[in-house]
Motif scaffolding. Structure first.
Motif, PDB file in Angstrom:
ATOM      1  N   ASP A 101       0.815  -1.216   0.000  1.00 18.04           N
ATOM      2  CA  ASP A 101       0.000   0.000   0.000  1.00 18.04           C
ATOM      3  C   ASP A 101       0.848   1.265   0.000  1.00 18.04           C
ATOM      4  O   ASP A 101       0.310   2.378  -0.045  1.00 18.04           O
ATOM      5  N   ARG A 102       2.160   1.091   0.086  1.00 20.14           N
ATOM      6  CA  ARG A 102       3.067   2.239   0.145  1.00 20.14           C
ATOM      7  C   ARG A 102       4.219   1.991  -0.833  1.00 20.14           C
ATOM      8  O   ARG A 102       5.225   1.366  -0.472  1.00 20.14           O
ATOM      9  N   PRO A 103       4.077   2.441  -2.065  1.00 21.09           N
ATOM     10  CA  PRO A 103       5.031   2.115  -3.129  1.00 21.09           C
ATOM     11  C   PRO A 103       6.496   2.368  -2.782  1.00 21.09           C
ATOM     12  O   PRO A 103       7.367   1.573  -3.143  1.00 21.09           O
ATOM     13  N   SER A 104       6.788   3.456  -2.067  1.00 21.94           N
ATOM     14  CA  SER A 104       8.193   3.743  -1.740  1.00 21.94           C
ATOM     15  C   SER A 104       8.751   2.693  -0.780  1.00 21.94           C
ATOM     16  O   SER A 104       9.932   2.330  -0.864  1.00 21.94           O
ATOM     17  N   ASN A 105       7.917   2.203   0.138  1.00 21.49           N
ATOM     18  CA  ASN A 105       8.365   1.151   1.052  1.00 21.49           C
ATOM     19  C   ASN A 105       8.644  -0.141   0.294  1.00 21.49           C
ATOM     20  O   ASN A 105       9.630  -0.840   0.557  1.00 21.49           O
ATOM     21  N   TYR A 106       7.750  -0.469  -0.643  1.00 17.58           N
ATOM     22  CA  TYR A 106       7.937  -1.722  -1.389  1.00 17.58           C
ATOM     23  C   TYR A 106       9.195  -1.655  -2.252  1.00 17.58           C
ATOM     24  O   TYR A 106       9.947  -2.642  -2.350  1.00 17.58           O
ATOM     25  N   SER A 107       9.461  -0.495  -2.844  1.00 20.56           N
ATOM     26  CA  SER A 107      10.670  -0.379  -3.665  1.00 20.56           C
ATOM     27  C   SER A 107      11.924  -0.483  -2.792  1.00 20.56           C
ATOM     28  O   SER A 107      12.958  -1.000  -3.236  1.00 20.56           O
ATOM     29  N   PHE A 108      11.849  -0.044  -1.537  1.00 15.19           N
ATOM     30  CA  PHE A 108      12.978  -0.184  -0.612  1.00 15.19           C
ATOM     31  C   PHE A 108      13.239  -1.669  -0.324  1.00 15.19           C
ATOM     32  O   PHE A 108      14.391  -2.112  -0.298  1.00 15.19           O
ATOM     33  N   LEU A 109      12.150  -2.424  -0.118  1.00 12.62           N
ATOM     34  CA  LEU A 109      12.295  -3.872   0.063  1.00 12.62           C
ATOM     35  C   LEU A 109      12.983  -4.504  -1.145  1.00 12.62           C
ATOM     36  O   LEU A 109      13.870  -5.357  -0.992  1.00 12.62           O
ATOM     37  N   GLU A 110      12.600  -4.083  -2.337  1.00  6.34           N
ATOM     38  CA  GLU A 110      13.200  -4.647  -3.551  1.00  6.34           C
ATOM     39  C   GLU A 110      14.680  -4.303  -3.660  1.00  6.34           C
ATOM     40  O   GLU A 110      15.493  -5.139  -4.047  1.00  6.34           O
ATOM     41  N   GLU A 111      15.030  -3.054  -3.281  1.00  5.98           N
ATOM     42  CA  GLU A 111      16.437  -2.629  -3.345  1.00  5.98           C
ATOM     43  C   GLU A 111      17.330  -3.496  -2.457  1.00  5.98           C
ATOM     44  O   GLU A 111      18.475  -3.795  -2.823  1.00  5.98           O
ATOM     45  N   ILE A 112      16.813  -3.870  -1.294  1.00  9.25           N
ATOM     46  CA  ILE A 112      17.626  -4.648  -0.351  1.00  9.25           C
ATOM     47  C   ILE A 112      17.471  -6.150  -0.596  1.00  9.25           C
ATOM     48  O   ILE A 112      18.456  -6.873  -0.806  1.00  9.25           O
ATOM     49  N   ILE A 113      16.251  -6.630  -0.571  1.00  9.97           N
ATOM     50  CA  ILE A 113      16.009  -8.075  -0.594  1.00  9.97           C
ATOM     51  C   ILE A 113      16.264  -8.677  -1.974  1.00  9.97           C
ATOM     52  O   ILE A 113      16.880  -9.747  -2.096  1.00  9.97           O
ATOM     53  N   HIS A 114      15.794  -7.992  -3.004  1.00  8.21           N
ATOM     54  CA  HIS A 114      15.970  -8.537  -4.352  1.00  8.21           C
ATOM     55  C   HIS A 114      17.329  -8.162  -4.945  1.00  8.21           C
ATOM     56  O   HIS A 114      18.089  -9.023  -5.389  1.00  8.21           O
ATOM     57  N   ASP A 115      17.652  -6.857  -4.923  1.00  5.64           N
ATOM     58  CA  ASP A 115      18.859  -6.399  -5.622  1.00  5.64           C
ATOM     59  C   ASP A 115      20.145  -6.804  -4.917  1.00  5.64           C
ATOM     60  O   ASP A 115      21.153  -7.087  -5.573  1.00  5.64           O
ATOM     61  N   ILE A 116      20.140  -6.840  -3.580  1.00  6.53           N
ATOM     62  CA  ILE A 116      21.372  -7.196  -2.854  1.00  6.53           C
ATOM     63  C   ILE A 116      21.405  -8.676  -2.489  1.00  6.53           C
ATOM     64  O   ILE A 116      22.393  -9.373  -2.763  1.00  6.53           O
ATOM     65  N   PHE A 117      20.299  -9.178  -1.884  1.00  9.72           N
ATOM     66  CA  PHE A 117      20.309 -10.575  -1.426  1.00  9.72           C
ATOM     67  C   PHE A 117      19.765 -11.549  -2.461  1.00  9.72           C
ATOM     68  O   PHE A 117      19.746 -12.766  -2.225  1.00  9.72           O
ATOM     69  N   LEU A 118      19.299 -11.028  -3.600  1.00  7.88           N
ATOM     70  CA  LEU A 118      18.842 -11.855  -4.731  1.00  7.88           C
ATOM     71  C   LEU A 118      17.709 -12.795  -4.345  1.00  7.88           C
ATOM     72  O   LEU A 118      17.640 -13.938  -4.814  1.00  7.88           O
ATOM     73  N   GLN A 119      16.814 -12.291  -3.478  1.00 12.38           N
ATOM     74  CA  GLN A 119      15.678 -13.089  -3.036  1.00 12.38           C
ATOM     75  C   GLN A 119      14.382 -12.502  -3.583  1.00 12.38           C
ATOM     76  O   GLN A 119      14.276 -11.298  -3.826  1.00 12.38           O
ATOM     77  N   ASP A 120      13.373 -13.357  -3.744  1.00 15.09           N
ATOM     78  CA  ASP A 120      12.056 -12.909  -4.174  1.00 15.09           C
ATOM     79  C   ASP A 120      11.354 -12.220  -2.995  1.00 15.09           C
ATOM     80  O   ASP A 120      11.176 -12.825  -1.935  1.00 15.09           O
ATOM     81  N   VAL A 121      10.962 -10.967  -3.184  1.00 14.08           N
ATOM     82  CA  VAL A 121      10.388 -10.181  -2.085  1.00 14.08           C
ATOM     83  C   VAL A 121       9.132 -10.840  -1.530  1.00 14.08           C
ATOM     84  O   VAL A 121       8.955 -10.955  -0.306  1.00 14.08           O
ATOM     85  N   ASN A 122       8.242 -11.300  -2.404  1.00  9.05           N
ATOM     86  CA  ASN A 122       6.985 -11.905  -1.938  1.00  9.05           C
ATOM     87  C   ASN A 122       7.229 -13.167  -1.121  1.00  9.05           C
ATOM     88  O   ASN A 122       6.500 -13.458  -0.173  1.00  9.05           O
ATOM     89  N   GLN A 123       8.245 -13.916  -1.485  1.00  3.78           N
ATOM     90  CA  GLN A 123       8.563 -15.141  -0.727  1.00  3.78           C
ATOM     91  C   GLN A 123       9.033 -14.791   0.681  1.00  3.78           C
ATOM     92  O   GLN A 123       8.742 -15.515   1.640  1.00  3.78           O
ATOM     93  N   ILE A 124       9.769 -13.681   0.791  1.00  2.11           N
ATOM     94  CA  ILE A 124      10.267 -13.251   2.107  1.00  2.11           C
ATOM     95  C   ILE A 124       9.120 -12.702   2.960  1.00  2.11           C
ATOM     96  O   ILE A 124       9.045 -12.948   4.168  1.00  2.11           O
ATOM     97  N   LEU A 125       8.212 -11.955   2.315  1.00  3.13           N
ATOM     98  CA  LEU A 125       7.094 -11.365   3.048  1.00  3.13           C
ATOM     99  C   LEU A 125       6.046 -12.407   3.425  1.00  3.13           C
ATOM    100  O   LEU A 125       5.404 -12.302   4.468  1.00  3.13           O
ATOM    101  N   TYR A 126       5.871 -13.418   2.565  1.00  2.00           N
ATOM    102  CA  TYR A 126       4.799 -14.406   2.761  1.00  2.00           C
ATOM    103  C   TYR A 126       5.340 -15.827   2.591  1.00  2.00           C
ATOM    104  O   TYR A 126       4.986 -16.537   1.659  1.00  2.00           O
TER     105      TYR A 126
END
Length: 428
Positions: free
Chosen positions: A128-153
Motif C-alpha cells: 500500500d506504500r510504493p516507496s516502502n515496497y521499492s525499498f524492500l526490492e532494493e535490499i532483498i531482491h537487488d542485494i540478497f537476490l531473493q524474491d520479495v513476496n517469498q520473504i514477506l509471505y
C-alpha cells in the motif's frame, strides 16, 4: 510459554498501545520486548516485562547500501534477535511487512527458516506504500537476490499471521496463505474513563476555558497524530465550512521528520489565512477530558490499519463522524455499530477528483478559494448533501448501543484469550 514481542520502536501511537495491551493480556506468560527505540521504558518495565533496545531494529535509513554493508547488518540483527529465543519461544513481530527496515524483515524470514515460531502481526502492508515496497526490492531482491513476496509471505507451518480486519484476512488468503495460519485479531479497546472525569458539559467548559474557545460553539476534535494519511487538509477545509458553528482541534504533531515539513506548511497556512484551528491540543489539555468535552470527534483519514478512532470516543459519550473507510468500518457495522454521519467522498465544484486525492498545493488553493468566496460554500453543501447533517444531534440510545458493542466485542480479556490460543497452536 516464552513470548518475545518485537517492533521497530515504542514511540507514542497505535502499535505501542497494542503492545502495552498485549503485555497486559499475557500477564501469566514470560514476556520480553525487543525494540529499536523506546522513549519511555517504564511503559514496559512497569508491566513486569523485560525490555531490550537495539537501534538496528528501528527504521533503516533510506539510502544505497553496498552488499557488504547489508550482509553485516543482517548478521548483526539476526544475532541480536536469536539470542533472546529458545526452541519454545513465539516471536511476535509487529509490522514486519511494512518495509521500513528490509534487513529486519529478511532476518526474521531466515529465523523462521531455521524453525523459529514467528507471528507476523500485520498492521500495515508495504504493497500500500510504493516507496516502502521499492525499498524492500532494493535490499532483498537487488542485494540478497531473493524474491520479495517469498520473504514477506513464506509458506512455512511455523510462520503465522495476525490481521486487524476482514479485508486483510481476505488479502492474505488471496496471496495464497493458508487460512489456519491467519488470526483475525481486532485491536482491543482499552480506553477506560477515569472515575473522576467530569460530565460532558463540565469537561467542555474546562477545555474551552483552557484553550480560550467560545463555549457556545460545538467542540470538534480530531484525536490523531498529524501525518499524511490523516488528510489534515480536509479537516482544515471542514473547519472553515463550519467555523460559524464549531471550534476545531487536532491533538498531536507528527514525530517522523518526513512528515514534519508537511505539518509546518499546514500550520503556517492556517496562521497566514486566519484559520482558527487548535493544533497540538493534546499537549495543552488533558486528552481524556478533551474527548469527553468534545461534542463530536471527527476523522478525515483515508487509510487506517484498524481504525481505533471510530471506536474509542464513544466510550466517553462522544459520537464519531467524518470520512468513511469501508474496508475498516464494515467489520464494526457487521457487529451492529451505528455511525450517524460518515461520507465516502468530498466533491469540489468544478473538480472531478475527490478532495483527499489532491496534492497539498491544490488543497491549499481550494481552501483559499473558499475563504475568498471564489468557491461558494453553498455549492459545496449542494454537491455534498451529507455535510448538512454532519453535526446533527446523536440520540443517547445510539451512543449506549455502540458503547455496549465495544465492551462486548473488543475487550482486553477476549483479546488475550485469542492471542494465547494462537500461540498454543504454534507451539503445538
Amino acid at each position: 510459554m516464552p513470548v518475545v514481542i518485537a517492533h521497530s520502536h515504542l514511540n507514542p501511537g497505535g502499535v505501542t498501545r497494542i503492545i502495552e495491551s498485549q503485555i497486559d493480556s499475557l500477564a501469566n506468560e514470560e514476556v520480553k520486548v525487543l525494540v529499536g527505540a523506546c522513549p519511555n521504558p517504564e511503559i514496559i518495565t512497569s508491566r513486569n516485562a523485560e525490555l531490550h533496545v537495539f537501534s538496528d531494529l528501528n527504521y533503516l535509513e533510506r539510502k544505497k547500501y553496498t552488499e557488504q554493508e547489508a550482509k553485516d547488518m543482517l548478521h548483526k540483527v539476526h544475532r541480536e534477535i536469536r539470542e533472546h529465543l529458545t526452541s519454545e519461544t513465539v516471536l511476535h513481530f509487529h509490522n514486519l511487512n511494512l518495509g521500513k527496515n528490509p534487513i529486519v524483515t529478511y532476518a526474521v524470514y531466515l529465523l523462521a527458516k531455521e524453525g523459529v515460531k514467528v507471528f507476523n502481526h500485520a498492521h500495515d502492508f508495504a504493497e500500500d506504500r510504493p516507496s516502502n515496497y521499492s525499498f524492500l526490492e532494493e535490499i532483498i531482491h537487488d542485494i540478497f537476490l531473493q524474491d520479495v513476496n517469498q520473504i514477506l509471505y513464506p509458506k512455512l507451518s511455523n510462520y503465522h499471521y495476525g490481521v486487524l480486519n476482514s479485508f486483510d484476512f481476505e488479502r492474505l488468503k488471496e496471496l495464497g496463505e493458508e487460512e489456519e495460519r491467519i488470526e483475525w485479531l481486532p485491536n482491543p479497546v482499552t480506553f477506560n474513563a477515569s472515575e473522576n472525569i467530569p460530565d460532558k458539559a463540565a469537561a467542555k467548559q474546562e477545555i474551552c476555558a483552557q484553550l480560550q474557545l467560545n463555549q457556545e460553539k460545538l467542540l470538534v476534535s480530531y484525536p490523531v497524530r498529524v501525518i499524511q494519511r490523516k488528510n489534515i487538509g480536509e479537516f482544515i477545509l471542514l473547519s472553515i465550512l463550519f467555523r460559524h458553528r464549531a471550534n476545531f482541534a487536532v491533538t498531536q504533531p507528527p514525530q517522523n521528520p518526513v512528515e514534519i515539513e508537511m505539518y509546518k506548511q499546514w500550520t503556517n497556512f492556517c496562521e497566514q489565512n486566519d484559520v482558527d484551528i487548535v493544533f497540538e491540543a493534546g499537549t495543552k489539555v488533558n486528552f481524556e477530558k478533551l474527548l469527553r468535552g468534545s461534542d463530536f470527534c471527527i476523522t478525515t483519514s483515508y487509510k487506517e490499519g484498524f481504525g481505533m478512532v471510530y471506536l474509542e470516543p464513544w466510550l466517553l459519550d462522544t459520537p464519531v463522524v467524518g470520512r468513511d473507510i469501508d474496508f475498516i468500518t464494515r467489520d464494526f457495522k457487521n457487529d451492529g455499530f451505528v455511525f450517524p454521519t460518515l461520507y465516502y467522498k468530498l466533491h469540489i465544484p468544478g473538480i472531478k477528483t475527490d478532495f483527499k486525492d489532491l496534492n497539498l498545493k491544490m488543497q491549499m488553493e481550494i481552501i483559499q478559494g473558499v475563504l475568498s468566496g471564489k468557491i461558494e460554500k453553498q455549492k459545496l453543501f449542494e454537491q455534498n448533501p451529507i455535510l448538512n447533517t454532519l453535526f446533527s444531534d446523536v440520540k443517547s440510545h445510539i451512543i449506549d448501543k455502540n458503547k455496549t458493542i465495544i465492551k462486548n466485542n473488543y475487550s482486553l480479556k477476549g483479546y488475550g484469550i485469542k492471542l494465547q490460543e494462537r500461540y498454543k497452536k504454534m507451539v503445538g
